[in-house]
Structure formats: structure tokens, C-alpha cells
Write a protein that holds these residues in place. Structure first.
Motif, PDB file in Angstrom:
ATOM      1  N   CYS A 264      -8.279  52.454  33.925  1.00 47.56           N
ATOM      2  CA  CYS A 264      -8.047  51.083  34.520  1.00 47.56           C
ATOM      3  C   CYS A 264      -8.058  50.234  34.354  1.00 47.56           C
ATOM      4  N   GLY A 265      -7.269  49.411  34.488  1.00 48.36           N
ATOM      5  CA  GLY A 265      -8.110  47.694  34.825  1.00 48.36           C
ATOM      6  C   GLY A 265      -6.595  46.902  34.744  1.00 48.36           C
TER       7      GLY A 265
ATOM      8  N   PRO B 165     -18.505  56.302  41.208  1.00 52.16           N
ATOM      9  CA  PRO B 165     -19.469  56.562  40.119  1.00 52.16           C
ATOM     10  C   PRO B 165     -18.595  56.359  39.216  1.00 52.16           C
ATOM     11  N   VAL B 166     -17.724  55.182  39.616  1.00 47.36           N
ATOM     12  CA  VAL B 166     -16.810  54.319  38.824  1.00 47.36           C
ATOM     13  C   VAL B 166     -17.674  54.433  37.133  1.00 47.36           C
ATOM     14  N   LEU B 167     -17.076  54.214  36.255  1.00 45.11           N
ATOM     15  CA  LEU B 167     -18.017  52.889  34.922  1.00 45.11           C
ATOM     16  C   LEU B 167     -17.591  52.250  34.896  1.00 45.11           C
ATOM     17  N   LEU B 168     -17.666  50.495  35.716  1.00 43.84           N
ATOM     18  CA  LEU B 168     -17.373  49.760  35.777  1.00 43.84           C
ATOM     19  C   LEU B 168     -17.985  48.669  34.697  1.00 43.84           C
ATOM     20  N   PRO B 169     -17.041  47.829  33.612  1.00 44.24           N
ATOM     21  CA  PRO B 169     -17.489  46.995  32.547  1.00 44.24           C
ATOM     22  C   PRO B 169     -17.560  46.015  33.711  1.00 44.24           C
ATOM     23  N   ALA B 170     -18.777  44.768  32.768  1.00 42.94           N
ATOM     24  CA  ALA B 170     -19.180  43.212  33.389  1.00 42.94           C
ATOM     25  C   ALA B 170     -18.794  42.994  31.527  1.00 42.94           C
TER      26      ALA B 170
ATOM     27  N   THR C  76      -6.585  55.883  45.038  1.00 40.11           N
ATOM     28  CA  THR C  76      -5.721  57.028  44.752  1.00 40.11           C
ATOM     29  C   THR C  76      -6.003  57.625  43.296  1.00 40.11           C
ATOM     30  N   PHE C  77      -5.946  57.171  42.356  1.00 39.07           N
ATOM     31  CA  PHE C  77      -6.074  57.509  41.042  1.00 39.07           C
ATOM     32  C   PHE C  77      -7.331  57.855  41.048  1.00 39.07           C
ATOM     33  N   ARG C  78      -8.448  57.318  41.207  1.00 35.95           N
ATOM     34  CA  ARG C  78      -9.842  57.239  40.487  1.00 35.95           C
ATOM     35  C   ARG C  78      -9.667  57.566  39.186  1.00 35.95           C
ATOM     36  N   PRO C  79     -10.110  56.341  38.433  1.00 36.41           N
ATOM     37  CA  PRO C  79     -10.439  56.969  37.401  1.00 36.41           C
ATOM     38  C   PRO C  79     -12.220  56.689  37.187  1.00 36.41           C
ATOM     39  N   ASP C  80     -11.716  56.927  35.315  1.00 37.57           N
ATOM     40  CA  ASP C  80     -13.650  56.891  35.421  1.00 37.57           C
ATOM     41  C   ASP C  80     -14.004  55.955  35.071  1.00 37.57           C
ATOM     42  N   MET C  81     -12.457  55.190  34.535  1.00 37.93           N
ATOM     43  CA  MET C  81     -13.720  53.504  34.224  1.00 37.93           C
ATOM     44  C   MET C  81     -12.443  52.919  34.912  1.00 37.93           C
ATOM     45  N   CYS C  82     -12.766  51.065  34.923  1.00 35.96           N
ATOM     46  CA  CYS C  82     -12.226  50.379  35.392  1.00 35.96           C
ATOM     47  C   CYS C  82     -12.634  49.078  34.888  1.00 35.96           C
ATOM     48  N   GLY C  83     -11.157  48.296  34.027  1.00 41.65           N
ATOM     49  CA  GLY C  83     -11.748  47.121  33.491  1.00 41.65           C
ATOM     50  C   GLY C  83     -11.269  46.425  33.979  1.00 41.65           C
TER      51      GLY C  83
END
Ligand code: 5AD
Length: 362
Positions: A202-203, A268-273, A225-232
Motif C-alpha cells: 500500500c502507500g 520487516p516491511v519492504l520500503l522503497p526510496a 493494522t494492515f501490515r503490508p509487505d511493501m509500502c510506497g
């Protein structure tokens, strides 16, 4: 920094959770010192899980044709100045092959909501990529679709799906989107994607028009709450041919602050720059990584279409080749002590990284 700010940062790092009011307090009362402390905490927790590895995703912008009319977006339906294009499956496969040779093991297919990309043609494309490059992850970023469609694409081999929620506040969502789009449908998509088994991203944009610190607090609570694997997340950047052309852009400072908070909320979230962060500041992506991000997404789209996939103005890396983009990022990451790695880069589940959880010692 005041005592309350200091103590809230400690609680966030330990419990990975705060109340809505506390999130808002941390944002409203932020200062350089708090940003520094948050970034240190975020960096340390990230290093425990991912070390100094930065994952790369090859971004392929498959179409800028879109049926939606989001008020912030440069490829919105009513932008007559946007030259439209759509890549062919062959062109996409060529981009993937080139990326594979360069070491990419995740490909992100992003595009507007373009009717051409129905389930049959997408499933076929995903199948061909998985057949040829079975060690790669396929990520889709193609907007809102039906549950049945998401299920078919998942069965065809898609591993991940990116769909920014854009804002977790219903009223704010309404002000950023035309009437035929709804917050409910956005959320329906995200929950269904997760339920189906995708790794989901999400993001939201930082500094979008009408955004308040209270709304950002809601975004953080949603992530908790949602605990996404990625967040942009990236700064909003106005596009000259949209109704939001006159609004000011988001800042690097607030974006990095939120990146650190998100890392602490969901370690652990994958977080892009993001590219948008690199666009508003020459060292934006480095600053994002140092604040807690661990992913970069260089562009693999054919050079001639890049200019046309203009969500916002002055987007960086418009003229470079895929190989140049990757080499440049490797160099930039190395100067700040991080290493780009060639792996699929799946999320590491907290169970595998016992070291950070407040509950691990119980
Ligand atoms: N500025 C920054 N980000 C934007 N996006 C769309 N338009 C803009 C803009 N003007 C983001 C949205 C979308 C993602 C693909 O790009 O959050 O989900």
C-alpha cells in the motif's frame, strides 16, 4: 527535543504501535533531533533484519492509458497533453530479458487502468515470464480490479501487487479523486489481494493537497493494522496539466521522517526510496535509505516511452539506459554504506528475525 517526543519514540521502537493521537503528536511536534533519533532507531532495526542490503526492482511502465481521473496524476484521463502509449507484450518481454541479464530478479509491471490489459492477455504474459525466468518475482501495479481478476492473475504466477491506498481518510480520499472512485473499493481491493495470498504493497503521497498531520496519523494506523509487505511513500509533486498544478510539493524532510516511523511500526516491511523522493532532492533516495528504506526501483522501460509516463513533472532518470541507472544506484548506495543485492528480495517474516520484537523475550 521535549520529553514526550523522546518517550514516544522509545515506545514506538519497542512496541511498534502508538495511538492515533500519539502518531499525530510525533508528526506535529517533529524537530531535527527527533528525526535523527527516529532514523537511528529505524536504521538499527532494519540492519538487524536486512543488514546493509538494498533490494532492486525493475520497473516497467507498460501503459499510460488510464480510465481514471485522479486529480493529482499526470496520466489522468482528461489530460489532453499526455501522449498515450502502450507497450506490446514483445516489448515487455524484451525489457524483462534485458533486466534479467543485468541481475534484476523482480519485475514490476505498472500502468494506468487500461482496458487493453484484460486477464487473458496478462495471464499469458505472466506465464511466459515465469516459464523463462522461474527464479523471478512478478509484481503487478495495475490498479483496481475485481476479486476474480486478482485471483486469475495470482494463479497465473503473479507474486506481489502494489496498490497505494493514497490516503486512509475517507474524506481526504474524496477530495483527491473524482466521484466515480471510492475509498471503499480501494480498501476492498487491498484486503482481497492480501486474502488471496499476494505480497501486498500500500502507500500514500506525502504533502498531497488537503493532507493534515491527523490524516497522516490515520495512514500510519492503517499500516499498523494492515501490515503490508511493501509500502510506497513519496512526496506529492504537482503536475502542470492537473487541477493540482498550483499546490506545493511534499518535502524530503517529512517523507524521511515518515519512512523512519513506518520502519519502526512494521520492522520487516519492504520500503522503497522512491523516484519521487529522488526527484525533489538530488540525494533524496540516499536520504530515504538512511532513514530506513531498503528498496530502490530503477526504471527499465524503453527510453522513448519514459517521458510519457509522467505522473508528475521533472521526473529523474528520463534519459538513461537500464544498465546506467543500475550502475548509478549501485555507486550511490555504496557511498552511504549500503549494497545493492541481486535477489528476489521477499519480505523476511518477523519469526525469522527474533532480534527486534518487544515480545521476543517473553
Ligand atoms: N506526485 C507524486 N506521486 C504521484 N502519484 C501519482 N501522481 C503523483 C504526483 N503528482 C503516485 C500515486 C500513485 C503512484 C503510482 O504514483 O500515489 O499510486
Amino acid at each position: 527535543m521535549n520529553e514526550k517526543l523522546f518517550s514516544l519514540i522509545g515506545i514506538l521502537a519497542k512496541n511498534h504501535s502508538l495511538s492515533l493521537d500519539e502518531y499525530e503528536y510525533l508528526i506535529v511536534n517533529r524537530c531535527d533531533e527527533a528525526a535523527k533519533l527516529l532514523a537511528e532507531q529505524a536504521d538499527s532495526i532494519r540492519k538487524k533484519i536486512y543488514g546493509n542490503a538494498v533490494y532492486i526492482r525493475g520497473l516497467i511502465e507498460i501503459s499510460n492509458i488510464c480510465k481514471n481521473d485522479c486529480l493529482y496524476c499526470g496520466i489522468r484521463r482528461s489530460n489532453r497533453h499526455c501522449g498515450r502509449y502502450r507497450l506490446s507484450p514483445e516489448q515487455i518481454l524484451n525489457c524483462v530479458d534485458e533486466g534479467y541479464t543485468l541481475g534484476f530478479r523482480t519485475f514490476v509491471f505498472q500502468g494506468g487502468e487500461d482496458f487493453f490489459w484484460g486477464d487473458d492477455i496478462l495471464c499469458k504474459l505472466i506465464g511466459r515470464i515465469k516459464e523463462k525466468h522461474g527464479d523471478c518475482a512478478v509484481t503487478l501495479s495495475l490498479g483496481e480490479r475485481s476479486r476474480e481478476s486478482y485471483e486469475r492473475l495470482y494463479r497465473a504466477g503473479a507474486d506481489r501487487y502494489l496498490l497505494r491506498h493514497e490516503t486512509a481518510d475517507r474524506e481526504h480520499y474524496r477530495r483527491l479523486h473524482p466521484e466515480d472512485m471510492s475509498f471503499e473499493n480501494r480498501m476492498r481491493c487491498l484486503w482481497e489481494l492480501q486474502d488471496i495470498g499476494y505480497q501486498v504493497g500500500c502507500g500514500f503521497m506525502v504533502g498531497s493537497p488537503f493532507q493534515s498531520c491527523a490524516f497522516l496519523a490515520e495512514d500510519l494506523k492503517f499500516i499498523e493494522t494492515f501490515r503490508p509487505d511493501m509500502c510506497g511513500i513519496g512526496p506529492f509533486i504537482p503536475h502542470r496539466d492537473t487541477p493540482f498544478k498550483g499546490y506545493s510539493p511534499g518535502t524530503v524532510e517529512l517523507t524521511c521522517y515518515l519512512l523512519s516511523m513506518i520502519r519502526l511500526i512494521h520492522p520487516p516491511v519492504l520500503l522503497p526510496a522512491t523516484t519521487a523522493l529522488g526527484t525533489i532532492h538530488p540525494r533524496g533516495r540516499e536520504m530515504g535509505i538512511m532513514a530506513g528504506a531498503n528498496v530502490v526501483m530503477p526504471n527499465l522501460s524503453p527510453a522513448d516511452v519514459r517521458k510519457k509516463y509522467e505522473l508528475y513533472n521533472n521526473k529523474i532518470c528520463m534519459n538513461e539506459e537500464a544498465a546506467e541507472g543500475k550502475a548509478m544506484l549501485e555507486q550511490r548506495m555504496r557511498t552511504i554504506g549500503y549494497e545493492i543485492v541481486t535477489e528476489r528480495g521477499d519480505i523476511k517474516q518477523p519469526a525469522a528475525a527474533q532480534c527486534f520484537s518487544g515480545h521476543a523475550d517473553l
